[in-house]
Motif scaffolding. Structure first.
Motif, PDB file in Angstrom:
ATOM      1  N   ARG A  41       0.839  -1.199   0.000  1.00 30.14           N
ATOM      2  CA  ARG A  41       0.000   0.000   0.000  1.00 30.14           C
ATOM      3  C   ARG A  41       0.878   1.254   0.000  1.00 30.14           C
ATOM      4  NH1 ARG A  41      -4.889  -1.112   4.327  1.00 30.14           N
ATOM      5  NH2 ARG A  41      -5.504  -3.180   3.586  1.00 30.14           N
ATOM      6  N   LEU A  42       1.933   1.211   0.787  1.00 29.43           N
ATOM      7  CA  LEU A  42       2.831   2.364   0.855  1.00 29.43           C
ATOM      8  C   LEU A  42       3.521   2.600  -0.484  1.00 29.43           C
ATOM      9  CD1 LEU A  42       3.897   4.459   2.881  1.00 29.43           C
ATOM     10  CD2 LEU A  42       5.791   2.916   3.337  1.00 29.43           C
ATOM     11  N   LEU A  43       3.989   1.521  -1.127  1.00 32.50           N
ATOM     12  CA  LEU A  43       4.648   1.659  -2.424  1.00 32.50           C
ATOM     13  C   LEU A  43       3.670   2.138  -3.495  1.00 32.50           C
ATOM     14  CD1 LEU A  43       6.877  -1.559  -2.449  1.00 32.50           C
ATOM     15  CD2 LEU A  43       7.637   0.808  -2.212  1.00 32.50           C
ATOM     16  N   ALA A  44       2.435   1.634  -3.457  1.00 30.36           N
ATOM     17  CA  ALA A  44       1.433   2.080  -4.433  1.00 30.36           C
ATOM     18  C   ALA A  44       1.151   3.570  -4.268  1.00 30.36           C
ATOM     19  CB  ALA A  44       0.154   1.266  -4.272  1.00 30.36           C
ATOM     20  N   ALA A  45       1.085   4.043  -3.009  1.00 30.46           N
ATOM     21  CA  ALA A  45       0.867   5.475  -2.780  1.00 30.46           C
ATOM     22  C   ALA A  45       2.069   6.290  -3.241  1.00 30.46           C
ATOM     23  CB  ALA A  45       0.586   5.724  -1.294  1.00 30.46           C
ATOM     24  N   ALA A  46       3.277   5.761  -3.034  1.00 31.02           N
ATOM     25  CA  ALA A  46       4.480   6.481  -3.462  1.00 31.02           C
ATOM     26  C   ALA A  46       4.577   6.542  -4.979  1.00 31.02           C
ATOM     27  CB  ALA A  46       5.719   5.808  -2.877  1.00 31.02           C
ATOM     28  N   MET A  47       4.206   5.462  -5.669  1.00 31.89           N
ATOM     29  CA  MET A  47       4.255   5.461  -7.131  1.00 31.89           C
ATOM     30  C   MET A  47       3.261   6.446  -7.732  1.00 31.89           C
ATOM     31  SD  MET A  47       4.648   1.377  -7.936  1.00 31.89           S
ATOM     32  CE  MET A  47       6.062   0.436  -7.345  1.00 31.89           C
ATOM     33  N   ALA A  48       2.104   6.570  -7.109  1.00 28.32           N
ATOM     34  CA  ALA A  48       1.082   7.473  -7.632  1.00 28.32           C
ATOM     35  C   ALA A  48       1.210   8.887  -7.090  1.00 28.32           C
ATOM     36  CB  ALA A  48      -0.308   6.931  -7.289  1.00 28.32           C
ATOM     37  N   GLY A  49       2.071   9.091  -6.089  1.00 27.53           N
ATOM     38  CA  GLY A  49       2.184  10.390  -5.450  1.00 27.53           C
ATOM     39  C   GLY A  49       3.133  11.332  -6.166  1.00 27.53           C
ATOM     40  N   PRO A  50       3.317  12.523  -5.603  1.00 26.10           N
ATOM     41  CA  PRO A  50       4.198  13.528  -6.222  1.00 26.10           C
ATOM     42  C   PRO A  50       5.668  13.174  -6.029  1.00 26.10           C
ATOM     43  CG  PRO A  50       3.343  14.351  -4.142  1.00 26.10           C
ATOM     44  CD  PRO A  50       2.662  13.040  -4.398  1.00 26.10           C
ATOM     45  N   ARG A  51       6.528  13.878  -6.763  1.00 22.87           N
ATOM     46  CA  ARG A  51       7.976  13.694  -6.674  1.00 22.87           C
ATOM     47  C   ARG A  51       8.634  15.045  -6.412  1.00 22.87           C
ATOM     48  NH1 ARG A  51       5.817   9.312  -7.713  1.00 22.87           N
ATOM     49  NH2 ARG A  51       6.810   7.539  -8.781  1.00 22.87           N
ATOM     50  N   LYS A  52       9.836  14.975  -5.859  1.00 19.53           N
ATOM     51  CA  LYS A  52      10.649  16.164  -5.640  1.00 19.53           C
ATOM     52  C   LYS A  52      12.040  15.909  -6.193  1.00 19.53           C
ATOM     53  CE  LYS A  52       8.375  18.143  -1.569  1.00 19.53           C
ATOM     54  NZ  LYS A  52       8.572  18.606  -0.170  1.00 19.53           N
ATOM     55  N   GLY A  53      12.548  16.856  -6.990  1.00 16.36           N
ATOM     56  CA  GLY A  53      13.870  16.711  -7.571  1.00 16.36           C
ATOM     57  C   GLY A  53      14.849  17.690  -6.960  1.00 16.36           C
ATOM     58  N   GLY A  54      16.089  17.597  -7.401  1.00 16.25           N
ATOM     59  CA  GLY A  54      17.121  18.494  -6.894  1.00 16.25           C
ATOM     60  C   GLY A  54      18.103  17.772  -5.994  1.00 16.25           C
ATOM     61  N   GLU A  55      19.351  18.224  -6.026  1.00 13.67           N
ATOM     62  CA  GLU A  55      20.382  17.602  -5.213  1.00 13.67           C
ATOM     63  C   GLU A  55      20.145  17.802  -3.727  1.00 13.67           C
ATOM     64  OE1 GLU A  55      24.086  19.107  -6.516  1.00 13.67           O
ATOM     65  OE2 GLU A  55      23.997  18.167  -8.511  1.00 13.67           O
ATOM     66  N   GLU A  56      19.407  18.841  -3.358  1.00 11.29           N
ATOM     67  CA  GLU A  56      19.160  19.069  -1.934  1.00 11.29           C
ATOM     68  C   GLU A  56      18.263  18.008  -1.318  1.00 11.29           C
ATOM     69  OE1 GLU A  56      15.948  21.026  -4.284  1.00 11.29           O
ATOM     70  OE2 GLU A  56      18.145  20.958  -4.365  1.00 11.29           O
ATOM     71  N   GLN A  57      17.593  17.210  -2.161  1.00 12.25           N
ATOM     72  CA  GLN A  57      16.719  16.169  -1.639  1.00 12.25           C
ATOM     73  C   GLN A  57      17.500  15.062  -0.937  1.00 12.25           C
ATOM     74  OE1 GLN A  57      13.414  16.276  -1.418  1.00 12.25           O
ATOM     75  NE2 GLN A  57      13.589  18.327  -2.300  1.00 12.25           N
ATOM     76  N   GLU A  58      18.776  14.877  -1.283  1.00 14.12           N
ATOM     77  CA  GLU A  58      19.586  13.880  -0.577  1.00 14.12           C
ATOM     78  C   GLU A  58      19.779  14.284   0.882  1.00 14.12           C
ATOM     79  OE1 GLU A  58      23.172  13.344  -2.720  1.00 14.12           O
ATOM     80  OE2 GLU A  58      22.211  12.466  -4.488  1.00 14.12           O
ATOM     81  N   GLU A  59      20.062  15.558   1.104  1.00  9.98           N
ATOM     82  CA  GLU A  59      20.187  16.044   2.479  1.00  9.98           C
ATOM     83  C   GLU A  59      18.835  16.033   3.181  1.00  9.98           C
ATOM     84  OE1 GLU A  59      22.836  16.660   4.183  1.00  9.98           O
ATOM     85  OE2 GLU A  59      24.162  16.186   2.492  1.00  9.98           O
ATOM     86  N   ALA A  60      17.771  16.334   2.433  1.00 12.40           N
ATOM     87  CA  ALA A  60      16.436  16.294   3.031  1.00 12.40           C
ATOM     88  C   ALA A  60      16.058  14.877   3.443  1.00 12.40           C
ATOM     89  CB  ALA A  60      15.409  16.853   2.042  1.00 12.40           C
TER      90      ALA A  60
END
Length: 329
Positions: A262-281
């Motif tokens: 269920r968690l993976l299905a929500a992640a696949m259908a959910g929004p995304r965030k890009g950028g190198e700062e996401q590694e620190e986030a």
């Protein structure tokens, strides 16, 4: 008049031959190619070439070459969709925690919800050292059996019984903290994917008994933690002995297979965030998750101590009352 003639003779990028533009677009990385496709309709049509995105996917995730024909990068998952899903970081709000962490059995779940869950998961795992590929693996996991749905979720890309050979970049001077990991989970039936790795380590620990390095990569989704662990042996100059993926809820309990689906299905259908700062986030969210879990355990321990003290006090009063009743009889 001169300005009018100059404007009339000015050329744009789209005036170049289509094959020249296509060749130039193939030399871009995925982020630049996506940005170029937003410029004009002509560039959008050229940037939508499946072979261009296929080459980008294979250059970034060598593990896709090990998948059986027809499973990835073909009719199941279009290359452009795969790159758009797996390149950025997933973003699932914390209110998804309840359905994901609930330990429901497969027989108790509604039939419609069962049909929406992935029936099979394909994991494309790649390990890098400073950008150089070291190890690639593809794991196919059937996800429809009752045993999988009710058991704690775990996927092994490299099992401890068959350690992976050391790659060309590994050696005694290589620190496990320099390893990078990409773990792309694909649902072939839905044609969607998600990368559940923080790319860079969020923590590096030592096994309490063997002393092996445990390099952890994690993303926090919906109040749960998906954590991939790379186990590096000290005996073989940093060889990788095991790579596994598991899920954990906010209380530190293992999430079931159905809850993870269920968690993976929500992640696949959910929004995304890009950028190198996401590694620190991602590392920051992991540290917040660990602190929150530690706080929950300490609070639970304090409550248990209070309950034990109350029970001990009640037992002592009962014993003293009994003794007093016997003595004063």
């Amino acid at each position: 008049m001169a300005m009018t003639t100059a404007a009339a003779t000015a050329t744009t990028v789209e005036d170049l031959p289509a094959d020249v533009l296509a060749c130039a677009l193939r030399r871009l990385d995925g982020r630049s190619l996506a940005a170029a496709s937003c410029a004009t309709a002509g560039l959008r049509a050229l940037a939508a070439d499946p072979e261009t995105w296929r080459a980008l996917c294979l250059a970034r995730w060598l593990s896709l070459l090990q998948a059986r024909p027809g499973l990835l990068l073909d009719s199941a998952v279009p290359p452009q969709r795969l790159f758009a899903d797996a390149f950025p970081f997933p973003c699932v709000p914390a209110d998804t925690n309840a359905p994901a962490a609930a330990p429901l059995a497969g027989a108790e779940a509604p039939g419609e919800l069962q049909q929406q869950l992935p029936a099979e998961l394909v994991s494309a795992v790649d390990v890098y050292h400073r950008g150089a590929p070291l190890l690639s693996s593809v794991v196919e996991t059937p996800a429809s059996s009752s045993w999988f749905l009710t058991s704690p979720f775990r996927v092994d890309a490299v099992e401890c019984g068959s350690p992976a050979p050391a790659g060309p970049g590994l050696g005694r001077g290589v620190s496990p903290a320099e390893l990078e990991l990409s773990w792309v989970v694909v649902d072939p039936r839905a044609g969607r994917a998600v990368n559940v790795s923080s790319r860079r380590p969020v923590a590096v620990d030592r096994h309490w008994y063997t002393g092996e390095a445990l390099v952890r990569y994690a993303v926090v989704l919906g109040g749960c933690k998906l954590e991939a662990t790379v186990t590096c042996s000290e005996e073989a100059a940093g060889s990788i002995r095991e790579i596994s993926l598991a899920a954990e809820d906010a209380d530190g309990a293992a999430v079931s297979g159905e809850g993870t689906l269920r968690l993976l299905a929500a992640a696949m259908a959910g929004p995304r965030k890009g950028g190198e700062e996401q590694e620190e986030a991602a590392k920051r969210r992991y540290e917040e998750f660990v602190r929150s879990k530690r706080g929950r355990k300490e609070s639970k321990a304090r409550k248990e101590v209070l309950v034990d003290l109350c029970c001990s006090a009640v037992s002592a009063v009962a014993v003293l009352s009994f003794i007093a009743a016997v003595v004063l009889r």
